[in-house]
Design an enzyme around this catalytic site. Structure first.
Site, PDB file in Angstrom:
ATOM      1  N   HIS A 158       0.821  -1.223   0.000  1.00 12.52           N
ATOM      2  CA  HIS A 158       0.000   0.000   0.000  1.00 12.52           C
ATOM      3  C   HIS A 158       0.851   1.268   0.000  1.00 12.52           C
ATOM      4  O   HIS A 158       0.300   2.370  -0.051  1.00 12.52           O
ATOM      5  CB  HIS A 158      -0.933   0.022   1.217  1.00 12.52           C
ATOM      6  N   ASP A 193      -2.529 -10.577  -2.512  1.00 16.83           N
ATOM      7  CA  ASP A 193      -3.038 -10.149  -1.206  1.00 16.83           C
ATOM      8  C   ASP A 193      -4.557  -9.921  -1.297  1.00 16.83           C
ATOM      9  O   ASP A 193      -5.082  -9.615  -2.366  1.00 16.83           O
ATOM     10  CB  ASP A 193      -2.330  -8.845  -0.815  1.00 16.83           C
ATOM     11  N   HIS A 195      -6.094  -7.413  -0.303  1.00 17.11           N
ATOM     12  CA  HIS A 195      -6.332  -6.007  -0.654  1.00 17.11           C
ATOM     13  C   HIS A 195      -5.589  -5.639  -1.939  1.00 17.11           C
ATOM     14  O   HIS A 195      -4.514  -6.172  -2.215  1.00 17.11           O
ATOM     15  CB  HIS A 195      -5.855  -5.095   0.472  1.00 17.11           C
ATOM     16  N   ASP A 282      -3.857 -12.884   3.594  1.00 16.33           N
ATOM     17  CA  ASP A 282      -5.095 -12.454   4.245  1.00 16.33           C
ATOM     18  C   ASP A 282      -6.327 -12.789   3.399  1.00 16.33           C
ATOM     19  O   ASP A 282      -7.458 -12.523   3.823  1.00 16.33           O
ATOM     20  CB  ASP A 282      -5.064 -10.965   4.617  1.00 16.33           C
TER      21      ASP A 282
END
Ligand SMILES: [Zn+2]
Length: 341
Positions: A158, A193, A195, A282
């Protein structure tokens, strides 16, 4: 396959992050490091310490303004009467086209996209060693290893060139990819991931020498909200070199593997000299974020599918994946799949 991490990556311990306006315990907990290290050892990897690679490989991805901010912010913040024990932004510019601010309060808003990446007195040391783990894994592949695993914690995908956010400070996957380019000019980054890897996307958005592909929970109602949509395809020279594959919430193994095939088709068409896998686990059905529903066997299949299709030297960079019963096991299964075990 070798695995790299330093125990110094566990010193960073921000206690809180902000969820729906409420401070909650920060899930990017230092215990992740030990759990993931156990998972890597269980897969039979040889664990070693990275060397100190200095700021050179990091400064190829992040701006000097940002590096100076990250290094000095905690000390400057601590001079403010009554300030919190960690740097957390409380004001953000709507646009970033004005003058560069002088105050550390304003710089925090300028360089941090949300309140989930606090800077403590230990953050700088931990993020440097996390990035050096990525560099060390890239060095192993540059020296001839077919695969290497970087246990990067804190994670990185991120973080953009000059922005921290989502528990991330240095973009470890981007740093690994850039380091690989000394011998492998064309690099693909495949981000699995939960996200969207918005920082990685932003870093390479105008470039055709690094392909970025991300599979993630649909950001329409999920972090990082503003990025990760299918219409983001790159810009200028980079148009067509970014692929986002948003998935419905609770997507399980079967549909995840279908999406992965689309992603790997794109990677194959790019014909990269080297691959970076931004490995968030995740997407697990047991992860506290509850976004997707991949099982431990699903992670093995994901690893096997990547290894089967991507025949080039590969660096696996740890991204997200939070404390749950199966955190270490999911990593073991993924690595088993990658190694054909
Ligand atoms: Zn994540």
């Amino acid at each position: 396959m070798k695995a790299f991490y330093s125990t110094k990556q566990a010193t960073h311990f921000p206690e809180h992050f902000l969820v729906n306006g409420v401070f909650q315990p920060n899930p990017e907990h230092p215990d992740r490091l030990a759990r993931l290290a156990e998972g890597a050892s269980a897969a039979g990897l040889d664990v070693a310490e990275p060397r100190n690679h200095g700021m050179g490989p990091i400064a190829k991805v992040h701006t000097p303004e940002y590096l100076a901010f990250l290094k000095g912010a905690y000390k400057r913040w601590s001079y403010i009467d009554g300030a919190s024990p960690a740097v957390v932004p409380d004001i953000r510019p709507v646009a970033r086209d004005g003058k560069y601010p002088a105050s550390v309060v304003a710089q925090a808003g300028y360089h941090m996209s949300d309140a989930s990446s606090p800077i403590t007195g230990d953050t700088w040391d931990s993020i440097c060693w996390s990035a050096w783990s990525a560099v060390e894994a890239a060095e192993a592949v540059l020296a001839g290893d077919q695969m290497a695993y970087a246990l990067c914690r804190p994670p990185g995908h991120h973080a953009a060139a000059d922005i921290a956010g989502g528990f991330c400070y240095f973009n470890n996957s981007g740093i690994a990819a850039t380091h690989l380019q000394s011998r492998f000019p064309r690099v693909a980054i495949l981000d699995v991931d939960l996200h969207h890897g918005n920082g990685t996307q932003q870093i390479f958005y105008r470039r055709s020498d690094v392909l970025t592909v991300s599979i993630h929970a649909d950001p329409e109602r999920f972090y990082p909200f503003f990025w990760g949509h299918a219409n983001e395809r790159g810009e200028g020279e980079g148009l067509g070199y970014n692929l986002n594959i948003p998935l419905p919430r609770q997507t399980g193994d079967v549909d995840y593997l279908k999406a992965l095939k689309v992603a790997l088709d794109r990677v194959e068409a790019f014909a990269p000299d080297a691959l970076v896998v931004a490995l968030g686990i995740d997407a697990s059905i047991d992860d506290p974020f509850g976004g997707l529903a991949v099982t431990p066997d699903g992670f093995r299949s994901i690893g096997a599918a990547i290894a089967d299709r991507a025949k080039c030297p590969t660096v696996i960079v740890q991204e997200g994946g939070y404390l749950s019963e199966t955190l270490g096991l999911n990593l073991t299964r993924f690595l088993d799949g990658m190694r054909g075990a």
